[in-house]
Design an enzyme around this catalytic site. Structure first.
Site, PDB file in Angstrom:
ATOM      1  N   TYR A  46     -10.164 -21.014 -30.260  1.00  0.00           N
ATOM      2  CA  TYR A  46     -11.121 -21.818 -30.481  1.00  0.00           C
ATOM      3  C   TYR A  46     -12.558 -21.291 -30.402  1.00  0.00           C
ATOM      4  CZ  TYR A  46     -14.369 -24.879 -33.955  1.00  0.00           C
ATOM      5  OH  TYR A  46     -15.025 -25.500 -34.174  1.00  0.00           O
ATOM      6  N   ASP A  83     -15.886 -17.506 -22.759  1.00  0.00           N
ATOM      7  CA  ASP A  83     -15.707 -19.235 -23.960  1.00  0.00           C
ATOM      8  C   ASP A  83     -15.628 -20.385 -22.772  1.00  0.00           C
ATOM      9  OD1 ASP A  83     -16.406 -21.232 -25.815  1.00  0.00           O
ATOM     10  OD2 ASP A  83     -15.203 -20.554 -26.797  1.00  0.00           O
ATOM     11  N   LYS A 103     -20.315 -28.564 -24.355  1.00  0.00           N
ATOM     12  CA  LYS A 103     -19.717 -30.097 -24.007  1.00  0.00           C
ATOM     13  C   LYS A 103     -20.428 -30.358 -22.538  1.00  0.00           C
ATOM     14  CE  LYS A 103     -15.935 -29.294 -27.295  1.00  0.00           C
ATOM     15  NZ  LYS A 103     -15.477 -28.271 -27.536  1.00  0.00           N
TER      16      LYS A 103
HETATM   17  C1  LIG Z   1     -15.893 -27.388 -28.721  1.00  0.00           C
HETATM   18  C2  LIG Z   1     -15.706 -25.941 -28.826  1.00  0.00           C
HETATM   19  C3  LIG Z   1     -16.504 -24.438 -29.468  1.00  0.00           C
HETATM   20  C4  LIG Z   1     -17.531 -25.432 -30.401  1.00  0.00           C
HETATM   21  O1  LIG Z   1     -18.551 -25.952 -29.738  1.00  0.00           O
HETATM   22  P1  LIG Z   1     -19.188 -27.348 -30.417  1.00  0.00           P
HETATM   23  O2  LIG Z   1     -20.512 -27.714 -29.767  1.00  0.00           O
HETATM   24  O3  LIG Z   1     -18.135 -27.512 -31.167  1.00  0.00           O
HETATM   25  O4  LIG Z   1     -19.875 -26.174 -31.571  1.00  0.00           O
HETATM   26  C5  LIG Z   1     -16.957 -23.780 -28.757  1.00  0.00           C
HETATM   27  N1  LIG Z   1     -15.578 -23.308 -28.042  1.00  0.00           N
HETATM   28  C6  LIG Z   1     -14.939 -23.989 -27.017  1.00  0.00           C
HETATM   29  C7  LIG Z   1     -13.828 -23.376 -26.283  1.00  0.00           C
HETATM   30  C8  LIG Z   1     -14.853 -24.796 -27.510  1.00  0.00           C
HETATM   31  O5  LIG Z   1     -13.604 -26.081 -27.232  1.00  0.00           O
END
Ligand SMILES: *Cc1c(COP(=O)(O)O)cnc(C)c1O
Length: 436
Positions: free
Chosen positions: A155, A248, A276
């Site tokens: 994701y 990511d 995060k």
């Molecule tokens: C949560 C998440 C995102 C998206 O971040 P948001 O601040 O919710 O838009 C992107 N990549 C990973 C791996 C994530 O866990």
């Protein structure tokens, strides 16, 4: 607390139910992000939160839960950490947003660059979604190519083109994974299975890739480690084919190690996506990496990207206060707590078909007899059993992620007593989930 052997203690959550019925008429599904609705664990309504303190969530009916979600990752220090609250309060008194640079933004960039060797420069956004979208735009601008390779079950936020699923054949163009995403948007996304070397090989033979985009330690299909050498293979493949490697680290960054998964596994990205933990519970994210690449971003270069609240002063100081607590000792403690939780869940599961995956600060109990190595393995889990397990935990004052595909987030606010209570409840919940 529930009596041993009882299936549910049935906490009284009637205020949540009332609040949900009011919210549901005004907010889609009653929530501002889908997983919060708790539908995938078969609940009719979510728990509405009154407040959080350390490892605890307190709901609107006064029930207290040991929180293993921790806002889905940002709260590595737990709820309402005094340092974070003090920093945010002091910043708010000086003004909440200026639309002009502040010194703390550079401080945060210094701290990040010091931790993540591959990040020489960075640009802040308010969400991980924006950061990914911008990093992909940058990769396309830098390479003059369109296609991006991603992994099934990974994701990267709700970027249109990345809401794609694997096409019909091996390594073919992706197809839309959500209504509203066009064929054209999905067509530039190539989706293959995580840990699949042959599919990677086939994809780079067929497509001129702008980037290989990966969660280095996927945590959105449950926690699924890279097999030995797989991240190195991604790095080598990107180099050989003139593609950029975008890692990511929105979840893994500043969590699994001081310098994230890149430090843990010894692999360097061209571009890194962060979020995060970076915002310490306030909205902040960033993409960073090689100086020559970031220099292409406006106004230094001509790749456009902007944000009214990007680098927001409250979010920046929350991030700085959080990262300041995360020294080597903190990472040792987080790793130790994680092992205790993972071992405790394994013991609670006994010889039932459950596989507990873990990495520092992250745990997933998979309802699977086999180890899970990719998204297909994740979807093969007994999702109904996870749903029963999660509901049984909630009834016992333990708040787990409302999905088999989300990791449990360990924080530095958790302690051995909280883990022991969790594992006692888990022993009953495993029995309730698998012996009905
Ligand atoms: C949560 C998440 C995102 C998206 O971040 P948001 O601040 O919710 O838009 C992107 N990549 C990973 C791996 C994530 O866990």
């Amino acid at each position: 607390m529930s009596t041993p052997g009882s299936k549910t203690s049935g906490l009284d959550t009637r205020t949540s139910e009332v609040l949900y019925s009011r919210a549901a008429g005004l907010i889609p599904g009653g929530v501002n992000s889908p997983v919060r609705a708790m539908r995938s664990i078969g609940r009719d309504y979510p728990i509405f939160v009154e407040r959080g303190a350390g490892f605890e969530l307190i709901d609107v009916d006064g029930n207290r839960y040991i929180d293993w979600v921790c806002s889905w990752g940002p709260l590595i220090l737990g709820h309402a950490h005094p340092d974070v609250i003090a920093a945010v309060t002091a910043a708010a008194e000086r003004g909440t947003s200026f639309g002009a640079p502040t010194p703390a933004e550079t401080e945060l960039a210094i701290v990040v660059a010091d931790r993540v060797g591959s990040v020489e420069m960075m640009r802040m956004t308010s969400s991980g979604t924006e950061a990914t979208m911008s990093a992909v735009r940058l990769a396309r601008a830098a390479t003059g190519r369109a296609a991006v390779l991603k992994f099934a079950g990974a994701y990267h936020g709700h970027v249109d083109g990345l809401l794609a699923e694997a096409g019909s054949g091996l390594a073919t163009a992706g197809s839309p994974a959500s209504p509203g995403v066009t064929e054209a948007q999905a067509a530039d996304t190539i989706v293959i299975a995580w840990n699949d070397r042959a599919a990677l090989e086939a994809a780079v033979e067929r497509h001129e890739l702008a980037a290989i985009l990966a969660e280095p330690l996927p945590a959105n299909m449950g926690l699924v480690e890279p097999e030995p050498g797989f991240l190195e293979l991604l790095r080598r493949t990107a180099d050989e084919h003139g593609a950029l490697l975008i890692l990511d680290e929105v979840i893994s960054g500043f969590r699994v190690a001081r310098g994230g998964a890149q430090e843990l596994y010894g692999v360097e990205a061209d571009l890194t996506i962060m979020g995060k933990v970076l915002g310490g519970g306030l909205p902040a994210a960033a993409y960073g990496g090689r100086r020559d690449l970031l220099s292409l971003i406006a106004p230094a270069g001509d790749v456009y990207q902007a944000g009214t609240l990007s680098g927001n002063p409250l979010a920046v100081v929350a991030g700085l206060a959080t990262l300041a607590r995360l020294d080597e000792r903190a990472y040792r403690r987080l790793a130790e707590l994680t092992v205790t939780l993972a071992d405790g869940l394994r013991a609670a599961a006994g010889d039932r078909p459950v596989r507990v995956a873990s990495a520092p600060g992250l745990v997933t109990p998979f309802f699977s007899a086999e180890p899970v190595r990719d998204f297909a393995g994740g979807t093969a889990c007994d999702l109904a059993a996870y749903a029963r397990f999660a509901r049984a935990l909630l009834d016992r004052g333990i708040y787990p992620p409302a999905s088999q595909f989300e990791a449990w987030f360990v924080s530095l606010a958790h302690d051995e007593a909280a883990i022991e209570r969790t594992c006692e409840a888990a022993a009953e919940a495993f029995a309730a989930a698998l012996e009905e």
